[in-house]
Design a protein around this motif. Structure first.
Motif, PDB file in Angstrom:
ATOM      1  N   SER A 126       4.071  12.947  -4.840  1.00  0.00           N
ATOM      2  CA  SER A 126       5.201  13.026  -3.913  1.00  0.00           C
ATOM      3  C   SER A 126       6.243  14.030  -4.396  1.00  0.00           C
ATOM      4  O   SER A 126       6.692  13.974  -5.547  1.00  0.00           O
ATOM      5  CB  SER A 126       5.864  11.656  -3.770  1.00  0.00           C
ATOM      6  N   LYS A 149       6.280   0.316 -10.453  1.00  0.00           N
ATOM      7  CA  LYS A 149       4.982  -0.270 -10.109  1.00  0.00           C
ATOM      8  C   LYS A 149       4.509  -1.069 -11.325  1.00  0.00           C
ATOM      9  O   LYS A 149       3.965  -0.529 -12.275  1.00  0.00           O
ATOM     10  CB  LYS A 149       3.980   0.837  -9.767  1.00  0.00           C
ATOM     11  N   GLU A 200      -4.148   4.455  -5.374  1.00  0.00           N
ATOM     12  CA  GLU A 200      -3.545   5.275  -4.326  1.00  0.00           C
ATOM     13  C   GLU A 200      -2.019   5.296  -4.430  1.00  0.00           C
ATOM     14  O   GLU A 200      -1.381   6.308  -4.137  1.00  0.00           O
ATOM     15  CB  GLU A 200      -3.977   4.769  -2.945  1.00  0.00           C
ATOM     16  N   ILE A 201      -1.444   4.176  -4.850  1.00  0.00           N
ATOM     17  CA  ILE A 201       0.004   4.149  -5.056  1.00  0.00           C
ATOM     18  C   ILE A 201       0.388   5.062  -6.214  1.00  0.00           C
ATOM     19  O   ILE A 201       1.362   5.819  -6.141  1.00  0.00           O
ATOM     20  CB  ILE A 201       0.487   2.709  -5.295  1.00  0.00           C
ATOM     21  N   LEU A 250       0.234   8.615  -5.034  1.00  0.00           N
ATOM     22  CA  LEU A 250       1.380   8.965  -4.189  1.00  0.00           C
ATOM     23  C   LEU A 250       2.620   9.249  -5.031  1.00  0.00           C
ATOM     24  O   LEU A 250       3.319  10.245  -4.805  1.00  0.00           O
ATOM     25  CB  LEU A 250       1.664   7.826  -3.207  1.00  0.00           C
ATOM     26  N   ASN A 264      -5.239  -1.473  -4.605  1.00  0.00           N
ATOM     27  CA  ASN A 264      -4.282  -0.531  -4.031  1.00  0.00           C
ATOM     28  C   ASN A 264      -3.573   0.327  -5.067  1.00  0.00           C
ATOM     29  O   ASN A 264      -2.935   1.330  -4.719  1.00  0.00           O
ATOM     30  CB  ASN A 264      -3.224  -1.287  -3.206  1.00  0.00           C
ATOM     31  N   ASP A 322       0.849  -1.190   0.000  1.00  0.00           N
ATOM     32  CA  ASP A 322       0.000   0.000   0.000  1.00  0.00           C
ATOM     33  C   ASP A 322       0.885   1.240   0.000  1.00  0.00           C
ATOM     34  O   ASP A 322       2.106   1.163  -0.247  1.00  0.00           O
ATOM     35  CB  ASP A 322      -0.955  -0.017   1.195  1.00  0.00           C
ATOM     36  N   THR A 323       0.291   2.389   0.274  1.00  0.00           N
ATOM     37  CA  THR A 323       1.048   3.642   0.178  1.00  0.00           C
ATOM     38  C   THR A 323       2.144   3.747   1.240  1.00  0.00           C
ATOM     39  O   THR A 323       3.203   4.332   0.986  1.00  0.00           O
ATOM     40  CB  THR A 323       0.103   4.855   0.304  1.00  0.00           C
ATOM     41  N   SER A 324       1.923   3.173   2.406  1.00  0.00           N
ATOM     42  CA  SER A 324       2.970   3.238   3.432  1.00  0.00           C
ATOM     43  C   SER A 324       4.188   2.430   3.002  1.00  0.00           C
ATOM     44  O   SER A 324       5.336   2.854   3.221  1.00  0.00           O
ATOM     45  CB  SER A 324       2.435   2.735   4.781  1.00  0.00           C
ATOM     46  N   THR A 380       4.955   1.891  -0.144  1.00  0.00           N
ATOM     47  CA  THR A 380       5.504   2.611  -1.290  1.00  0.00           C
ATOM     48  C   THR A 380       6.359   3.783  -0.839  1.00  0.00           C
ATOM     49  O   THR A 380       7.377   4.103  -1.468  1.00  0.00           O
ATOM     50  CB  THR A 380       4.363   3.092  -2.209  1.00  0.00           C
ATOM     51  N   GLN A 381       5.964   4.425   0.268  1.00  0.00           N
ATOM     52  CA  GLN A 381       6.762   5.536   0.792  1.00  0.00           C
ATOM     53  C   GLN A 381       8.153   5.057   1.202  1.00  0.00           C
ATOM     54  O   GLN A 381       9.148   5.775   1.019  1.00  0.00           O
ATOM     55  CB  GLN A 381       6.056   6.184   1.981  1.00  0.00           C
TER      56      GLN A 381
END
Length: 504
Positions: free
Chosen positions: A241, A195, A233-234, A237, A230, A61-63, A65-66
């Motif tokens: 970002s 991705k 949202e990725i 981001l 997911n 998820d985005t966390s 991916t960060q």
């Protein structure tokens, strides 16, 4: 319609695929580590020919991916300072490993994307060639010296890497679309977060494993696997970002527009290779046999699931009956089935959503009076994702097949009278990726090549993709170019340096 179905399985290939499957990486690759999603969630990868699960991978998820974005930024601090020769050598190492494992890669592409094995081998060779090409281009990222208008000044322009970039890749060319982007990015001195499409993540992970084996440092390449749920949202981001300096996306025009809009918040570099609606024009003076050969190659490669597939066959009236007759005859020789089977040259569509789209487009044409010369329905005897090679005539402008990119094994034939009319039909779309035409009139060749509103033109040729050539479109088919020496432009910034108060 006569469809051959080969039941002869090449035992050695099948056993090889089984042997290798246990060695497939099935974890995401972030900062040089193979990891699961923090949530522990996973999703299945399905073979489109059989409908069976072939692997299970982490659903990041985005966390997660960060973490990958942070890794790419940390790695960029040192990667940007490597010499062009150092990057070239590492990319060459990667290329050599990819070539050594070409059969292994092809088997994975067939398992994930459903391509016939010979096509997968062709894609792997094409994909590997980008790593070779950009290993060489890395050392040719030249700057410029510009004569100054003032005696006490000197002017230089140099190229520097853009920064960490996000690469969002499709399922229809799971190795080539990664190497075409990542090869250029790494050669320029950028790091990346990849991705891959949820349908084909294994190919991306194997490519990353081979990059690791080649000595490419941790954090330079990161692969984020995620389900369809997911993915939006990725993507958002990556686009929004401030730590990602560029986005390169290959996919549909609709998604590309959304990503383009999201990238505006940080005014980042955007490269978009989007949908097409390729015209394939045959003029009355053309060699019809060659035109049919080109049509088959352009239309039915990967079951019509390429962005440069011929979408509309626009045939001059005098040769229309001959072309349709010969095209049908060629289509009748197609061998449908699981791509791992010997002799198969037409595989499945990637998923049920694509099957439903193709079926909707064909039924729309039927209901509005089109003639179905052959095919026209699902090939359920082969599996739920197979669709019969379909040939349609008597097309009108209100039909979906006239307007939409089909992305399936459906040949739509439209008749025209004059060159002017043929060009009008060819250009009557807001897409402009590739176009093809057949003619033996040299003056006509020049006129039509210039008049087609596309980024790439095939003249008496149905296969135009080449590592050395600039790939990209006009109109709503995208921004920028990939491959060729222009492919490096997407990942570099030009810096102007003025030396002043010089004494001579």
């Amino acid at each position: 319609m006569f469809l051959k179905f080969s039941r002869c399985i090449n035992t050695s290939i099948t056993m090889s695929a089984q042997r290798y499957s246990s060695t497939w990486p099935t974890k995401a690759y972030v900062n040089g580590e193979w990891c699961n999603a923090k949530s522990g969630k996973t999703f299945d990868v399905v073979n489109p020919a059989t409908g069976k699960t072939i692997a299970t991978v982490p659903d990041l998820d985005t966390s997660d991916t960060q973490v990958a974005i942070n890794a790419a930024n940390e790695a960029f601090k040192t990667w940007k300072n490597t010499t062009a020769k150092e990057r070239s050598d590492l990319l060459r190492n990667w290329y050599n490993i990819l070539v050594k494992n070409k059969d292994y890669l092809a088997e994975i592409v067939t398992a994930e994307a459903g391509k016939p094995l010979p096509e997968s081998l062709g894609e792997v060779a094409y994909g590997n060639s980008f790593v070779e090409w950009f290993s060489e281009e890395a050392r040719r990222t030249y700057g410029e010296y510009v004569p100054s208008p003032i005696k006490t000044k000197e002017i230089l322009m140099i190229r520097q890497p853009l920064g960490p970039v996000g690469l969002i890749t499709p399922w229809n060319f799971p190795i080539a679309m990664i190497t075409r982007k990542a090869g250029a990015a790494l050669a320029a001195g950028c790091t990346c977060v990849i991705k891959p499409a949820e349908n084909t993540p294994i190919t991306a992970l194997v490519a990353a494993k081979f990059a690791e084996d080649a000595g490419i440092p941790k954090g330079v390449i990161n692969v984020v696997t995620a389900s369809r749920g997911n993915t939006p949202e990725i993507g958002k981001l990556l686009c929004e970002s401030p730590d990602i300096y560029g986005i390169s996306f290959t996919g549909s025009t609709e998604v590309g527009k959304l990503l383009y809009k999201q990238c505006s918040s940080t005014v980042k570099r955007v490269g978009l290779e989007l949908g097409g609606n390729a015209p394939f024009v045959v003029f009355e003076g053309a060699d019809i046999d060659k035109a049919v050969t080109g049509a088959m190659a352009s239309k039915f490669r990967n079951c019509g699931q390429t962005c440069v597939s011929a979408n509309r066959f626009i045939i001059q009236k005098k040769v229309f009956p001959e072309f349709v007759e010969k095209l049908k005859k060629a289509m009748d020789t197609l061998v449908m089935g699981d791509g791992i089977n010997s002799g198969v040259n037409l595989g499945p569509l990637i998923n049920l959503a694509q099957v439903e789209k193709v079926d909707r487009i064909v039924n729309d044409a039927k209901n509005k009076g089109a003639n179905i010369i052959t095919g026209g329905k699902r090939a359920l005897n082969f599996g739920e994702r197979f669709y019969e090679p379909t040939l349609i005539t008597n097309i009108t402008e209100d039909m979906a097949c006239y307007i939409e990119e089909i992305f399936g094994p459906v040949a739509v034939c439209i008749e025209f009278d004059t060159e002017e009319e043929g060009l009008k039909i060819a250009n009557s779309t807001n897409r402009g990726l590739a176009g093809y035409f057949y003619s033996n009139d040299l003056s006509q060749v020049w006129r039509v090549a210039k008049a087609l509103e596309v980024g790439m033109v095939g003249v008496n040729e149905g296969i135009i993709s080449s590592t050395e050539a600039a790939f990209g479109g006009v109109k709503e088919s995208g921004l920028g170019r990939e491959g060729s020496h222009h492919g490096m432009d997407e990942y570099t910034e030009i810096k102007y340096i003025c030396f002043g108060n010089l004494k001579y």
